[in-house]
Write a protein that holds these residues in place. Structure first.
Motif, PDB file in Angstrom:
ATOM      1  N   UNK A   7      42.843  30.795 -22.942  1.00 13.08           N
ATOM      2  CA  UNK A   7      43.358  31.359 -21.699  1.00 13.08           C
ATOM      3  C   UNK A   7      44.714  31.977 -21.956  1.00 13.08           C
ATOM      4  N   UNK A   8      44.922  33.165 -21.436  1.00 10.46           N
ATOM      5  CA  UNK A   8      46.240  33.772 -21.536  1.00 10.46           C
ATOM      6  C   UNK A   8      47.030  33.458 -20.272  1.00 10.46           C
ATOM      7  N   UNK A   9      48.257  33.947 -20.221  1.00  4.43           N
ATOM      8  CA  UNK A   9      49.128  33.651 -19.073  1.00  4.43           C
ATOM      9  C   UNK A   9      48.533  34.144 -17.754  1.00  4.43           C
ATOM     10  N   UNK A  10      47.882  35.285 -17.810  1.00  2.07           N
ATOM     11  CA  UNK A  10      47.298  35.831 -16.589  1.00  2.07           C
ATOM     12  C   UNK A  10      46.167  34.950 -16.087  1.00  2.07           C
ATOM     13  N   UNK A  11      45.320  34.453 -17.000  1.00  2.00           N
ATOM     14  CA  UNK A  11      44.258  33.526 -16.601  1.00  2.00           C
ATOM     15  C   UNK A  11      44.858  32.287 -15.939  1.00  2.00           C
ATOM     16  N   UNK A  12      45.920  31.763 -16.526  1.00  2.00           N
ATOM     17  CA  UNK A  12      46.562  30.563 -15.974  1.00  2.00           C
ATOM     18  C   UNK A  12      47.161  30.872 -14.605  1.00  2.00           C
ATOM     19  N   UNK A  13      47.754  32.050 -14.427  1.00  2.00           N
ATOM     20  CA  UNK A  13      48.289  32.433 -13.106  1.00  2.00           C
ATOM     21  C   UNK A  13      47.159  32.520 -12.082  1.00  2.00           C
ATOM     22  N   UNK A  45      35.373  36.227 -12.639  1.00  2.38           N
ATOM     23  CA  UNK A  45      33.958  36.077 -13.004  1.00  2.38           C
ATOM     24  C   UNK A  45      33.816  35.435 -14.382  1.00  2.38           C
ATOM     25  N   UNK A  46      34.695  35.819 -15.311  1.00  4.79           N
ATOM     26  CA  UNK A  46      34.669  35.227 -16.658  1.00  4.79           C
ATOM     27  C   UNK A  46      35.013  33.727 -16.597  1.00  4.79           C
ATOM     28  N   UNK A  47      35.992  33.374 -15.790  1.00  4.86           N
ATOM     29  CA  UNK A  47      36.383  31.971 -15.645  1.00  4.86           C
ATOM     30  C   UNK A  47      35.267  31.155 -14.985  1.00  4.86           C
ATOM     31  N   UNK A  48      34.560  31.774 -14.043  1.00  3.89           N
ATOM     32  CA  UNK A  48      33.419  31.101 -13.418  1.00  3.89           C
ATOM     33  C   UNK A  48      32.275  30.948 -14.415  1.00  3.89           C
ATOM     34  N   UNK A  49      31.974  32.000 -15.150  1.00  2.00           N
ATOM     35  CA  UNK A  49      30.881  31.952 -16.134  1.00  2.00           C
ATOM     36  C   UNK A  49      31.159  30.934 -17.234  1.00  2.00           C
ATOM     37  N   UNK A 154      44.354  19.524  -7.596  1.00  2.48           N
ATOM     38  CA  UNK A 154      44.890  20.534  -8.514  1.00  2.48           C
ATOM     39  C   UNK A 154      45.148  19.924  -9.886  1.00  2.48           C
ATOM     40  N   UNK A 155      44.716  20.606 -10.920  1.00  4.88           N
ATOM     41  CA  UNK A 155      44.933  20.156 -12.280  1.00  4.88           C
ATOM     42  C   UNK A 155      46.300  20.623 -12.781  1.00  4.88           C
ATOM     43  N   UNK A 156      46.927  19.847 -13.663  1.00  8.34           N
ATOM     44  CA  UNK A 156      48.221  20.272 -14.225  1.00  8.34           C
ATOM     45  C   UNK A 156      47.990  21.352 -15.285  1.00  8.34           C
ATOM     46  N   UNK A 157      48.329  22.575 -14.951  1.00  9.17           N
ATOM     47  CA  UNK A 157      48.075  23.703 -15.846  1.00  9.17           C
ATOM     48  C   UNK A 157      49.221  23.966 -16.809  1.00  9.17           C
ATOM     49  N   UNK A 158      50.286  23.169 -16.750  1.00  7.34           N
ATOM     50  CA  UNK A 158      51.429  23.363 -17.628  1.00  7.34           C
ATOM     51  C   UNK A 158      51.085  23.097 -19.093  1.00  7.34           C
ATOM     52  N   UNK A 159      49.994  22.419 -19.354  1.00  2.00           N
ATOM     53  CA  UNK A 159      49.610  22.066 -20.719  1.00  2.00           C
ATOM     54  C   UNK A 159      48.837  23.185 -21.411  1.00  2.00           C
TER      55      UNK A 159
END
Length: 160
Positions: A7-13, A45-49, A154-159
């Motif tokens: 995952x890149x920064x945009x995916x995490x955002x 859609x990619x994150x869902x798939x 919500x999951x901790x996405x800082x990791x």
């Protein structure tokens, strides 16, 4: 520990924004994360798939719906065999009162359930007529929630 996706920064955002508000339109989400709508939609859609986004939910206030009692129940099983566990899990998955069910270790209980009901009378009925009647249940211990200090999915996405 295995990471299932790069995952890149945009995916995490995107993930962070959707955890905060799963009802965002694609346009709103794109604006929030700094993308145009088409690439944003493709990323979602990619994150869902990939199975990273499982579903989007609407969070309701249980108290405003008259569901004033939250109970954490520790459940012990008489025998630790796959059939007992499978039967228990299949049965409690049919009960709308059960919000969460975890198979746990490190204590006497085998399962930890989070249950939401209107009041103590409904809880007594749920416990005596449902939970304790499941084959293999040998003991229960109930803890009543007095106040929700932290209540999030919500999951901790800082990791990432």
């Amino acid at each position: 520990m295995e990471k299932l996706a790069n995952l890149d920064r945009t995916d995490v955002r995107i993930l962070r924004a959707l955890q905060e508000d799963g009802g965002l339109t694609n346009q709103q989400l794109a604006e929030r994360v700094g993308l145009s709508p088409s690439p944003c939609s493709r990323r979602v859609q990619k994150l869902e798939a990939a199975g990273i986004i499982l579903r989007r939910e609407t969070v309701l206030d249980p108290r405003k719906l008259g569901l004033d009692l939250t109970v954490m129940i520790q459940v012990s099983m008489d025998r630790h065999i796959p059939e007992r566990f499978a039967n228990f899990e299949a049965t409690v998955s049919q009960y709308p009162e059960v919000q969460q069910c975890y198979l746990v270790t490190g204590q006497e209980a085998d399962y930890l359930l989070k249950v939401v009901v209107p009041d103590i009378d409904h809880y007594q009925n749920f416990l005596l007529n449902k939970v304790t009647r499941i084959e293999g249940v040998s003991g229960v211990h109930s803890s009543f929630v007095m106040r929700r200090v932290i209540d999030t999915s919500a999951l901790p996405l800082d990791y990432l």
